[in-house]
Design an enzyme around this catalytic site. Structure first.
Site, PDB file in Angstrom:
ATOM      1  N   ASP A   1       0.871  -1.248   0.114  1.00 34.32           N
ATOM      2  CA  ASP A   1       0.479  -0.038  -0.094  1.00 34.32           C
ATOM      3  C   ASP A   1       0.999   1.688  -0.077  1.00 34.32           C
ATOM      4  O   ASP A   1       0.212   2.314  -0.357  1.00 34.32           O
ATOM      5  CB  ASP A   1      -0.894   0.120   0.954  1.00 34.32           C
ATOM      6  CG  ASP A   1      -0.398   0.042   2.246  1.00 34.32           C
ATOM      7  OD1 ASP A   1      -0.949   0.307   3.552  1.00 34.32           O
ATOM      8  OD2 ASP A   1       0.986  -0.400   2.564  1.00 34.32           O
ATOM      9  N   CYS A   2       2.342   1.190  -0.103  1.00 31.84           N
ATOM     10  CA  CYS A   2       3.039   1.967   0.123  1.00 31.84           C
ATOM     11  C   CYS A   2       3.986   2.054  -1.809  1.00 31.84           C
ATOM     12  O   CYS A   2       4.163   3.784  -1.813  1.00 31.84           O
ATOM     13  CB  CYS A   2       4.037   2.115   1.254  1.00 31.84           C
ATOM     14  SG  CYS A   2       3.334   2.063   3.042  1.00 31.84           S
ATOM     15  N   ASN A   3       3.297   1.965  -2.593  1.00 28.02           N
ATOM     16  CA  ASN A   3       4.388   2.227  -3.689  1.00 28.02           C
ATOM     17  C   ASN A   3       2.437   1.762  -4.724  1.00 28.02           C
ATOM     18  O   ASN A   3       2.189   0.647  -4.435  1.00 28.02           O
ATOM     19  CB  ASN A   3       4.959   0.757  -3.391  1.00 28.02           C
ATOM     20  CG  ASN A   3       6.569   1.013  -2.928  1.00 28.02           C
ATOM     21  OD1 ASN A   3       6.973   1.284  -3.592  1.00 28.02           O
ATOM     22  ND2 ASN A   3       5.906  -0.296  -1.647  1.00 28.02           N
TER      23      ASN A   3
END
Length: 272
Positions: A115-117
């Protein structure tokens, strides 16, 4: 160390129903504090907490060597958790390491969180920038490697009790079993297996990783950080795992139907 618990279930078929006792694998949260701050909470099976956190810190670039830890232990700070809480670990880094990875400690979560990329390509680019391609082109006997994979269950006592644990096993080039760990989570099992060797300064001997699960890109990342070039698994890898492993000069293979292996990349390391 309670890795499982007994639970009453009802067995039913078209003829009878009966009450039975089943063993369930335990799953509990482990809070990880780094430099006095809550860094993450992971769900895991209790046991080997210190190797688990050591392996996780290595995988995420928090440490490069055991000496980067100034201390690693169960939480005993009254302002953050109960004294000697076995569900909380505190990590203190030496000053030199703190200075080098201050940017990582400020992040909201580790690199590698999907979810960070925004895309698979971005994930590979980020990880490739932090992990160098492996130069160890050690060749291994493909038949002996397959034997290790096919017999992984022999090293899974918790699986025999609960039928629901993942495992990670590490071997050296002579197929000597160096480390094995089980957990409700496949990532946790690998962190534990790696962490055991890492804390004992024996990780450099590992060259073959056997997994009970599919191969995700996070597991490739962890193996690459530990400089383990060969991964064999029960289930197939994801496309992103193959892409990352190819970029990092690693070998990925899994069980094929009937018998044998599907080799996705790094075939040069597997001798017939």
């Amino acid at each position: 160390m309670n890795t499982f618990l007994n639970h009453e279930v009802i067995y039913w078929d078209k003829k009878i129903d009966a009450s039975l006792s089943h063993k369930l694998i335990r799953e509990e949260p482990l809070s990880i504090y780094i430099q006095g701050e809550l860094h993450s909470v992971v769900m895991r099976t209790p046991g080997y907490e210190l190797p688990h956190v050591a392996g996780l810190c290595l995988a995420e670039g928090i440490v490069n060597a055991p000496d980067d830890f100034a201390s690693l232990g169960f939480c005993d700070k009254k302002d953050t958790c109960d004294k000697k809480d076995t569900n909380a670990i505190t990590v203190t880094l030496n000053q030199s390491r703190q200075n080098k990875i201050s940017h990582l400690l400020k992040r909201q979560g580790f690199i590698g969180r999907t979810d960070c990329n925004p895309s698979g390509k971005k994930i590979v680019e980020d990880l490739y920038g932090e992990i160098h391609p492996l130069t160890n082109n050690v060749e291994t006997d493909i038949k002996k490697a397959l034997y290790c994979l096919e017999n992984l269950a022999d090293n899974q006592p918790l699986r025999h009790k609960t039928h629901s644990s993942h495992a990670a096993a590490l071997y050296n080039s002579d197929f000597e079993l160096l480390s094995v760990a089980e957990d409700v989570g496949r990532h946790n099992a690998l962190d534990k297996a790696i962490g055991k060797l890492f804390l004992n300064h024996k990780l450099c001997s590992a060259s073959l990783l056997i997994l009970s699960s599919r191969i995700s890109y996070e597991l490739v990342q962890k193996a690459a950080r530990a400089h383990i070039p060969i991964i064999l698994a029960i289930s197939r890898p994801t496309s992103l795992a193959v892409e990352l492993a190819s970029e990092l000069n690693m070998t990925l293979a899994c069980l094929a139907k009937g018998c044998g292996l599907y080799i996705f990349c790094g075939k040069h390391r597997l001798e017939r």
